[in-house]
Enzyme design. Structure first.
Site, PDB file in Angstrom:
ATOM      1  N   ASP A 293      -1.464   5.071  -6.476  1.00  0.00           N
ATOM      2  CA  ASP A 293      -1.685   4.292  -5.258  1.00  0.00           C
ATOM      3  C   ASP A 293      -1.824   2.805  -5.544  1.00  0.00           C
ATOM      4  O   ASP A 293      -2.681   2.389  -6.323  1.00  0.00           O
ATOM      5  CB  ASP A 293      -2.937   4.808  -4.539  1.00  0.00           C
ATOM      6  CG  ASP A 293      -3.133   4.160  -3.183  1.00  0.00           C
ATOM      7  OD1 ASP A 293      -2.184   3.536  -2.678  1.00  0.00           O
ATOM      8  OD2 ASP A 293      -4.236   4.265  -2.625  1.00  0.00           O
TER       9      ASP A 293
ATOM     10  N   ASP B  28       0.814  -1.206   0.000  1.00  0.00           N
ATOM     11  CA  ASP B  28       0.000   0.000   0.000  1.00  0.00           C
ATOM     12  C   ASP B  28       0.852   1.262   0.000  1.00  0.00           C
ATOM     13  O   ASP B  28       1.372   1.664   1.040  1.00  0.00           O
ATOM     14  CB  ASP B  28      -0.922  -0.012   1.220  1.00  0.00           C
ATOM     15  CG  ASP B  28      -1.838   1.184   1.224  1.00  0.00           C
ATOM     16  OD1 ASP B  28      -2.057   1.770   0.148  1.00  0.00           O
ATOM     17  OD2 ASP B  28      -2.319   1.564   2.297  1.00  0.00           O
TER      18      ASP B  28
END
Ligand SMILES: *[C@@H]1O[C@H](CO)[C@@H](O)[C@H](O)[C@H]1NC(C)=O
Ligand SMILES: *[C@@H]1O[C@H](CO)[C@@H](O)[C@H](O)[C@H]1NC(C)=O
Ligand SMILES: *[C@@H]1O[C@H](CO)[C@@H](O)[C@H](O)[C@H]1NC(C)=O
Ligand SMILES: *[C@@H]1O[C@H](CO)[C@@H](O)[C@H](O)[C@H]1NC(C)=O
Ligand SMILES: *[C@@H]1O[C@H](CO)[C@@H](O)[C@H](O)[C@H]1NC(C)=O
Length: 466
Positions: free
Chosen positions: A338, A112
């Site tokens: 992301d 992440d």
């Protein structure tokens, strides 16, 4: 402030007709796995075998070439970890295996880039007289039993004290509770989609593998020992490998000795579990020297996110009319890259322009309703066969153009059904390039030079080298 946006797909093996849309502002989609093909001819089996052999051969050759490269060329050490798609667990995340503690134990973590606390589901008693909280991991329905890090058994585990400056001023989401100066620094880390993780910060080591096959210990990492977590984002993993930017992060420690660079390559998100890409800390030998690049905007106020400087988007060769403010982080917009977000999210003006340009090109293909997508098509029709999917290019300021494969934005959602794979967020708002749009590319984050370099790759080691 949102920390990470974790949209995820539930890949359901049954043929339930319509995906569910969860409450709240985030999408939860149901994808249908392609049925196992039946009645395969011998020729097809043979072709598959030949393909498999070739692939195996290429992998072996590449490995050898890479070894040679590592040995003969000045050794440019880097850490490498395998990464794979979590589609087999029903999520739109990418997983990495990380070994933590002494002795080192392996854990499956979600990669992440949109968060800055690396944590693992964990049990820590500390002193014998203190209560022993057991991990309370909800979000039932996990298909894999979680591994729990038994911190008491790790010789390198050192809780960070709640009276330290680190705890009081630097660590994200640290709590002010501090019963005694030596008590551990506690956190309640909040994620955008409503999930959260609670536990204590600790100084710990990881054991990592270098490109040359050697192992090394990465010391002084600040990780979270999570005793409770809320939400369904982590049901398939043991925690999160936070790749966000900032001091005290995994990235800052792991890249410190390796040129402040890290990169990853995500395989197609529908790939089987055994297809692996990689996460590399240090120079990536598979990246072309003159790969396209984009400016990374790394400002303290934007941490831990990787803002990139987008100039515009073209569809079918035509630059779309999107107000410049949409891409400007100083005027309520901006775009981040992301790895923890699945679909690409565009601020309303950009979403409208992109989706309208693509759907115009697909006007002849019969539509089907698949909530929550706005545009889905029956791809088994003759009209679909006769239609060319338009190309899409994201232009970055500087020299970079990203031209993703068509399957990354006209995505397979069910058998014979494809949907335009963007979702929208109200304006003003930040846009997010999600992991499906990033798949099959190497992305290198050069933190020193504030550049993002990228290159198409199917993530097979060395496949684009030479
Ligand atoms: C973590 O522990 C190491 C010793 O293993 C020490 O050198 C380092 O300063 C510690 N880091 C923090 C942030 O406490
Ligand atoms: C992955 O496994 C599937 C079946 O389990 C097999 O068909 C495929 O060849 C494997 N792929 C690789 C890259 O090993
Ligand atoms: C972004 O917006 C700010 C504030 O509105 C403005 O000063 C700046 O010139 C804009 N940057 C670009 C590249 O348009
Ligand atoms: C797609 O079109 C085919 C042929 O017209 C039809 O048989 C099929 O039911 C349609 N599929 C969906 C999901 O609407
Ligand atoms: C990987 O990419 C190479 C180079 O484009 C291509 O030849 C090869 O077929 C690809 N492999 C797979 C499994 O898609």
């Amino acid at each position: 402030m949102h920390r990470f946006i974790l949209l995820f797909f539930l890949l359901i093996l049954s043929s339930a007709p319509v995906p569910a849309f969860s409450a709240g502002s985030h999408l939860r989609l149901t994808l249908h796995r392609r049925p196992e093909s039946t009645g395969i001819s011998r020729l097809e089996i043979l072709r598959t075998m030949i393909h498999g052999d070739r692939r195996r051969h290429r992998m072996i050759s590449d490995k050898i070439r890479r070894r040679r490269r590592v040995c003969s060329v000045p050794p440019s050490p880097a850490i490498e970890m395998p990464v794979w798609s979590g589609a087999y667990t029903g999520t739109g995340q990418y997983f990495v295996r990380v070994r933590l503690g002494t002795p080192a134990k392996p854990f499956l973590l979600v990669t992440d880039t949109g968060s800055d606390l690396t944590w693992v589901t964990c049990r820590y008693h500390g002193r014998a007289d203190s209560p022993a909280p057991s991990p309370d991991v909800n979000g039932g329905g996990g298909r894999r039993s979680k591994r729990v890090f038994n911190a008491d058994l790790s010789r390198s585990f050192r809780p960070i004290s709640c009276s330290s400056d680190l705890c009081r001023t630097e660590l994200p989401f640290s709590l002010s509770t501090c019963p005694t100066p030596a008590s551990p620094c506690a956190y309640d880390y909040q994620y955008a989609e409503g999930s959260s993780a609670q536990g204590i910060f600790a100084n710990e080591s990881a054991t990592v593998e270098l490109l040359n096959g050697h192992r090394m210990k990465l010391k002084g990492l600040i990780i979270g020992c999570t005793s409770t977590s809320v939400g369904s984002s982590f049901i398939s993993a043991d925690g999160v490998l936070a790749l966000g930017y900032g001091p005290n992060t995994f990235v800052s420690r792991a890249t410190a000795k390796f040129g402040n660079l890290f990169s990853y390559c995500f395989v197609d998100h529908l790939s089987p579990r055994n297809a692996t890409g990689h996460l590399t800390f240090g120079p990536n030998p598979d990246l072309f020297p003159h790969s396209p690049s984009a400016r990374l905007i790394l400002e303290p106020k934007l941490q831990p996110f990787y803002y990139i400087s987008v100039a515009g988007i073209s569809v079918a060769g035509e630059l779309l009319r999107i107000p410049a403010s949409v891409w400007n982080d100083s005027s309520g917009g901006g775009a981040i890259l992301d790895s923890g977000t699945t679909l690409t999210i565009l601020a309303e003006p950009a979403y409208k322009a992109v989706v309208s340009a693509i759907s115009t090109q697909l006007i002849n293909v019969p539509r089907v309703e698949i909530d929550p997508f706005e545009y889905c098509y029956n791809w088994t029709t003759a009209a679909a066969a006769a239609t060319a999917v338009p190309g899409l290019t994201v232009h970055f300021t500087g020299s970079g153009n990203l031209t993703p494969p068509r399957k990354s934005y006209l995505i397979d959602v069910a058998d014979g059904v494809k949907c335009i794979g963007f979702s929208s967020t109200p304006w003003p708002g930040v846009s997010t390039i999600g992991n499906i749009l990033q798949q099959e590319h190497i992305w290198e984050f050069d933190l020193k030079n504030q550049r993002l370099r990228f290159h198409p790759s199917n993530c097979t080691e060395g496949s684009f080298y030479h």
